[in-house]
Every structure is written in C-alpha cells, then in structure tokens.
Design a protein around this motif. Structure first.
Motif, PDB file in Angstrom:
ATOM      1  N   ASP A  44     -40.934  33.024   5.726  1.00  0.00           N
ATOM      2  CA  ASP A  44     -41.892  32.633   6.757  1.00  0.00           C
ATOM      3  C   ASP A  44     -43.104  31.950   6.119  1.00  0.00           C
ATOM      4  OD1 ASP A  44     -42.517  32.536   9.484  1.00  0.00           O
ATOM      5  OD2 ASP A  44     -43.830  34.280   9.328  1.00  0.00           O
ATOM      6  N   GLU A  68     -49.625  31.185  14.480  1.00  0.00           N
ATOM      7  CA  GLU A  68     -49.225  32.304  13.631  1.00  0.00           C
ATOM      8  C   GLU A  68     -50.032  33.569  13.887  1.00  0.00           C
ATOM      9  OE1 GLU A  68     -46.495  32.383  11.277  1.00  0.00           O
ATOM     10  OE2 GLU A  68     -46.165  30.940  12.867  1.00  0.00           O
ATOM     11  N   ASP A  95     -43.700  27.350  15.742  1.00  0.00           N
ATOM     12  CA  ASP A  95     -43.061  28.519  15.141  1.00  0.00           C
ATOM     13  C   ASP A  95     -42.369  27.968  13.894  1.00  0.00           C
ATOM     14  OD1 ASP A  95     -42.158  30.952  14.454  1.00  0.00           O
ATOM     15  OD2 ASP A  95     -41.231  31.445  16.377  1.00  0.00           O
ATOM     16  N   PRO A  96     -43.084  28.007  12.758  1.00  0.00           N
ATOM     17  CA  PRO A  96     -42.576  27.356  11.546  1.00  0.00           C
ATOM     18  C   PRO A  96     -41.211  27.895  11.119  1.00  0.00           C
ATOM     19  CG  PRO A  96     -44.881  27.932  11.295  1.00  0.00           C
ATOM     20  CD  PRO A  96     -44.410  28.575  12.564  1.00  0.00           C
ATOM     21  N   LEU A  97     -40.995  29.193  11.363  1.00  0.00           N
ATOM     22  CA  LEU A  97     -39.663  29.735  11.098  1.00  0.00           C
ATOM     23  C   LEU A  97     -39.299  30.672  12.234  1.00  0.00           C
ATOM     24  CD1 LEU A  97     -37.162  29.910   9.426  1.00  0.00           C
ATOM     25  CD2 LEU A  97     -38.241  31.649   8.004  1.00  0.00           C
TER      26      LEU A  97
HETATM   27 MG    MG Z   1     -43.108  32.659  13.445  1.00  0.00          MG
END
Ligand code: MG
Ligand code: VTB
Ligand code: MG
Length: 331
Positions: A44, A68, A95-97
């Motif tokens: 993440d 985040e 949502d980067p991951l």
């Molecule tokens: Mg996230």
C-alpha cells in the motif's frame, strides 16, 4: 500563433483522462513489486508514494476528497491535500491500492484507481462502510433497492432481464456480515461470486457484460463506493449506496463532512456528479484488468480509462522500459 480551436476546452478534458492512466500505472507498478510478499502495508505504501509523485506531473489544481485518511494519520494523499502542477480546479478520489491483502497474498482483482470530478462533484464519504446494491445499464431506474428484501430484488431483476433467478449471478465480498444476505440469494436460487477483497471492480463488473455479473449486493468501504460510482457515471448502470454508521463518533465525523441525513440512499449521480473521469490499472489479474506483467526489460500494464462526458471507455496497454525509465519514474 496557434489556430483557433473551438474544442480547446474539451482537449484539456480529454488529455486529463489519459494523464490519469499514468498515475494509476505508476501506483500499480510500485505495488506489483510486493505481490505475494505477505506485507500489505508495504504494498500500500509503495502505491501511495508512487501515485502521489505521479500527481506532481499532472496539470490540475486538485483537492483530495477521497483519500488515504485524515491529514494527521496519512502523510500523503490525505483528505484535503492539494495536488497537481496547477491547472483546472478539480476534486480527486484515490485508492492507490484497492486490494492490499489480495496483493500481499498474490490473489486476484487488485487495482490502482483514481477518479476526478469538477470541484464539488464527489460525495465526501467518510472512511466507514457503505451498503451497496448495483445493477448494469439499460434497466428501469430503481429496479432494485437497498430496502427491498433480497428475494424481491432478484425477482424484479430476473423479470426485467427476462431470465430466471437461477440465471442471475450475484457478486459480493466474502464476509461474515454477508452471511444472511448470501443465504437469501442461495435460497432464492441465484448463483454467487464471492470476492476476497476489491468491491470497486466488483461493482463495476455489473456494467461490463463480459464479466457475467448481474447484481452486486453488500457492504464495503464508502470511499470505494464513490470510486465505483465515478466509473458507473461513465459506463452506465445503477448503484445505490447508504452510509453505515456504527457509532456516534462516525455520525459526528460525517456531519462535519457535510452529511446531514445519515439514512440517505445515494444514487450514482449523487456520489459522482458533473464531469467525471475514472482510471484504473490492474495490479494482479482480475476480470476487469490484467495485472502487471514483468518482462526482461520492464513491465506491461493494463488500464481502463473513461469519461462521463463522452462515455468512451479505453483500455490502455502500457509497455514500460525500465532501461529508459525506471519503475519509480514511470509517471
Ligand atoms: Mg487504500
Ligand atoms: C472493501 C474492499 C476493499 O475494504 O471496500 C472492503 O473493496 C471493506 O472492508 O478492498 P472490509 O475488508 O472490512 O470488509 C477493502 O477490503 C480494503 O480497502
Ligand atoms: Mg480500498
């Protein structure tokens, strides 16, 4: 002097959508180094860091509204953070991951995702659960409803799709809290796909005929609900979402974020209004996107990008050459 271009305003728009792909590619490439290594926080963190850096090259004056976390708990891409090189004012959902645990386990369906709206376009959803129900495009508005019994929703959907309930495929997160709902679907005769994580792509699947999902039902992250709504604004489909408050603190927090009616059921255009763009890059293989594939000299990424204004959906295959551009600078 450049010739007058009556579509100049649109050109900015269009290019921005493609810029977003660079941002999700960067996050996916960074996260992909952590696939299967058992450390979801590292995966993440790598995605957040890469996405944040990639935004430094995008010509927007963006405000993170889905991010985040709060400023004091998230060093980057926190809610309220100003990002971008400078340019049109816009709100950003990230949502980067999406699917940190999936990535840590090398499972399916992890993506890096971003959405952009004109200022004020996104519901400022707190990081709590949201009850969601979604169906694809071309169905009467309100055909399913969060307050209707599961069996009734399935019956209505089957009727509208002119199929039997046991032809329907339901999708939900594999969680104990969904036990009763899952049982109700099974009792009604429907089939179910259970996801380990990743309800952004689970919800989007209802609007992708090739995914074979007829309805999404269940609770997941509210921020993920807004991201999925952004995608459905572009490709059609219905998503009804209602915030799920578990304690007074969450209600107070939501009120501070401008949510006055905690019972409200939000439609797609109430979660993602105006001109909206959505992009995602696969981290691990999934129904929507292939994951990052490493090659001898770099990596190949698979992304989707779409805009509400035109409804155009593009799949972008990126071939990255790390000899010329190391993964850390792919943006
Ligand atoms: Mg996230
Ligand atoms: C979902 C899923 C995410 O959170 O939104 C889920 O899409 C909801 O929370 O990938 P629980 O895991 O507590 O059910 C994630 O799993 C993580 O952001
Ligand atoms: Mg997530």
């Amino acid at each position: 002097m450049a010739e007058y271009d009556p579509t100049a305003g649109l050109v900015v728009d269009r290019n921005l959508a493609l810029e977003l792909v660079r941002v999700t590619e960067a996050a996916a490439l960074a996260a992909s180094r952590w696939i299967g290594r058992g450390d979801k926080n590292a995966a993440d963190g790598a995605a957040v860091d890469a996405m944040r850096k990639a935004f430094d090259t995008v010509a927007i004056s963006g405000t993170v509204v889905i991010g985040e976390g709060e400023m004091d708990e998230a060093p980057m891409l926190y809610i309220g953070e100003q990002i971008g090189l400078g340019g049109p004012l816009c709100d950003i959902a990230v949502d980067p991951l999406e699917g940190t645990s999936i990535t840590a386990k090398g499972g399916t369906n992890a993506i890096a995702t971003v959405a952009l709206a004109e200022r004020g376009g996104f519901l400022h959803a707190p990081d709590i659960y949201m009850d969601k129900i979604a169906v694809g495009p071309g169905l009467p508005e309100g055909i399913v409803d969060l307050d209707a019994p599961v069996a009734e929703n399935l019956r209505e959907l089957a009727r509208a799709k002119k199929c039997a309930i046991n032809d329907l495929m339901v999708c939900t997160l594999d969680r104990d809290r969904h036990k009763e709902m899952i049982q109700a679907c099974r009792d009604a005769g429907a089939r179910i796909t259970l996801l380990g994580d990743g309800d952004v792509s689970g919800v989007i699947a209802v609007s992708q005929p090739e995914a074979g999902i007829d309805i999404y039902i269940g609770s997941g992250g509210a921020p993920e609900g807004v991201l999925a709504a952004a995608a459905l604004r572009c490709i059609g489909g219905q998503l009804q979402g209602r915030l799920l408050f578990e304690n007074e603190e969450q209600t107070v927090r939501a009120r501070e974020m401008g949510i006055t009616d905690p019972q409200r059921k939000y439609r797609v255009d109430e979660m993602a209004a105006g001109n909206v763009m959505f992009a995602a890059t696969g981290v691990t293989n999934g129904a929507m996107l292939r994951g990052v594939r490493r090659t001898a000299s770099g990596a190949v990424t698979h992304s989707i990008v779409m805009r509400s204004k035109s409804g155009t959906v593009r799949y972008v295959e990126g071939h990255h050459n790390f000899a010329l551009k190391p993964a850390a600078f792919v943006a």
